[in-house]
Design an enzyme around this catalytic site. Structure first.
Site, PDB file in Angstrom:
ATOM      1  CB  ALA A  86      -0.468  -5.375   7.886  1.00 39.28           C
TER       2      ALA A  86
ATOM      3  NE  ARG B 292       1.315   3.514   6.229  1.00 39.57           N
ATOM      4  CZ  ARG B 292       0.613   2.956   5.232  1.00 39.57           C
ATOM      5  NH1 ARG B 292       1.145   1.991   4.504  1.00 39.57           N
ATOM      6  NH2 ARG B 292      -0.613   3.369   4.975  1.00 39.57           N
TER       7      ARG B 292
ATOM      8  CG  ASP C 105      -3.603  -2.564   7.092  1.00 37.27           C
ATOM      9  OD1 ASP C 105      -4.414  -2.791   6.176  1.00 37.27           O
ATOM     10  OD2 ASP C 105      -2.402  -2.295   6.887  1.00 37.27           O
TER      11      ASP C 105
END
Lengths: 374, 374
Positions: free
Chosen positions: B62, B105, B255
């Site tokens: 992340a 993402r 994340d």
């Protein structure tokens, strides 16, 4: 989720060919390490070759290695009867072969049970004055009977377990417990097959089951063959799908069940049992009576096989970690009995308290283990 | 367990080279999909190339994809300043690049946070009458600052978390949360590094973390480099080692963390949290403030990325299942806040009740997210 309704591209249910076939002196097995890519059949002609195939997991699954071990001893009996210069010499050679076979894998009790049972049969016949050649012939029959009995036991397990699965539910399973793990039909996968045939099942979630990937390689292959819908997941995903409410029951096989119900099964089983409990999902263990070990009082008495680091450091021979990465590789874990909703056996369903139910099982008649005859 | 005391064959701690390096117009990253076999450096010269590298997980983690995204927007700013015929045109091109990067993402909030933060900086400068060329120069600095801030945040996380780990214990971690997942040092792995340096750690159990195997491929590589003892295990083994009493704490990264503390992290994290709870093992989440998303009230507000079936059907390109096997591949799961013992952040340790502690965190000053400046 990729095309979740797809079950196969053939349009037909694949015929289930036996993966273990025996004729006197030759055991033919499908090499399970090569599936699903290759369907390779090995011809094994000595107890040593059978032991190696078991150790290398070319044949695996607790009931299946019991059957392979029995055939291995049957091969040894034929060869020993020819070579032995006395009945005692014959029994000595047979005992050596039994030791080789039993040592191939320590956790599943079925292997020791089958091999030891046949060895005891041989001793009994020799003590009765039967000549080695005739004893060897008798062991061929005993091994074939053990094989046929296992298939029949699986059918009974399937029929006993199917009504337990919540109607129209998705079921999660681990490792491979089907044709390839048994004489045929399967234990946990036998229950899944029976439930599917009864129209009671929606979909199977299949754990890939690292490190040896029996779920990804073998269970998917069998479900494809039967056109049963499934979704393949990695082992770490099971909790996610339970939390989402997608799993109605978990059903697994077993490699050894202690007298109190503690159950050794493929590594990863215990985590599933804890997750199932957390989500109020029933957790079933399906196994024939030959998997219950009256000599193990609890799970602490069950030896856990440690396999090679290479299985973790690589996948199908491809490195996935530093070449010298320190690794642990216990092949099995123990699920304490308190996490298990019920055992599904060839003698019916066992509900808690398990110790009494399991003790009663040992006294049952029909498919009593060969060791019980001695 | 294979040679559990071995940590490396080099005898020296490996120097940690930066895996992300930037000079105006060129982002150089180590291709993490090739590790540990190959140390391959990619030169990315457009926002589109950066977005592709993020999507393909050549750079992942992340905080790291936040940094890469910021550099990607900095590259776009240089190129757009040259091509744009007006400040509005410049901002329009920059907004397109931001959208491309953010879409790479969806689950990790750090990517959107970094890219959106820089885009807002650009808008503010343009509105102040700063010409695009000068704005582009400013964004180069902003991206570098964000990178440096992340490394500093990781150091603070490490120092804050190390005292929490039980002294002399084994710690279990999942995925990769180290140098490769951040600007450098790491979040959960930063805590492990700091604890090791303080002499407080015995050994790290490393989940291999299927499907992409970040634990087996990257965490082992980093621990080897720092000569921290570890044992690599498959994801299904964690419960077994917890039950045996081998694990003193679990520590993972994140994340995206919702306002109530529900935490999205690599698939398999939730199962570890449930197992840790079952065994009374503390479960820590280490993350910088940029991972907290005030717009997500609970875990239900966090989008879960579904990745390709090929990641499950194959390992490093080698098939492990039937070619058309139906597959699910959620890249993340959500661990409800109630399973989390504490969050370890660059602003200190957050204990329950998390909602108040997280709300207070958003108001902290020192390393406030770039978006807070707009």
């Amino acid at each position: 989720m990729s095309d979740p309704t797809k079950v196969s591209d053939s349009g037909q249910t694949r015929e289930r060919a036996p993966h273990i076939a025996y004729e006197p002196g030759v055991l033919r097995i499908v090499d399970q390490t090569k599936l699903p890519g290759e369907l390779d059949v090995l011809s094994l002609t000595s107890a040593g070759e059978v032991a190696s195939a078991i150790r290398e997991m070319r044949v695996r699954g607790a009931p299946a290695i019991g059957i392979a071990g029995a055939y291995g001893l049957a091969i040894a009996a034929l060869q020993s009867a020819r070579k032995a210069d006395s009945p005692d010499h014959f029994l000595g050679m047979l005992a050596d072969a039994a030791q080789t076979l039993e040592a191939a894998r320590p956790t599943a009790v079925n292997l020791a049970w089958a091999v030891h049972g046949l060895l005891n049969e041989a001793k009994r016949h020799v003590n009765d004055g039967v000549p080695p050649e005739a004893v060897a012939v008798q062991l061929q029959k005993e091994a074939k009977t053990l094989h046929a009995d296992d298939i029949a036991a699986c059918r009974r397990i399937g029929d006993a377990g199917a009504p337990l699965l919540p109607r129209g539910a998705n079921v999660l399973t681990h490792c491979n417990t089907g044709d390839f793990a048994t004489g045929g039909y399967g234990t946990a996968l036998g229950v899944i097959r029976s439930a599917w045939r009864a129209g009671a099942l929606r979909r199977v979630y299949v754990d890939e089951t690292r490190p040896a990937l029996q779920g990804a390689r073998l269970t998917t292959y069998e479900l494809d063959g039967d056109r049963i819908p499934y979704t393949l997941i990695t082992d770490g995903m099971a909790g996610h799908f339970m939390r989402r409410g997608d799993i109605g029951a978990v059903i697994v096989g077993a490699d050894r069940i202690a007298a109190n119900g503690d159950t050794a099964n493929k590594i990863g089983t215990y985590a599933l049992a804890v997750l199932a409990r957390e989500h109020d999902i029933p957790f079933y263990v399906a196994a024939p009576r030959s998997t219950f070990d009256p000599d193990a009082q609890t799970g602490d008495d069950i030896p856990i096989e440690e396999r090679s680091a290479g299985e973790v450091r690589a996948v199908q021979g491809v490195p996935i970690a530093p070449a010298d990465a320190p690794v642990a590789n216990p092949a099995f874990d123990v699920t304490p009995a308190r996490y298990i909703t019920a055992f599904i056996t060839d003698a019916g369903v066992l509900a808690p308290p398990f110790d009494a139910a399991i003790a009663a099982l040992g006294k049952a008649g029909a498919a009593a283990p060969a060791t019980a005859k001695t």
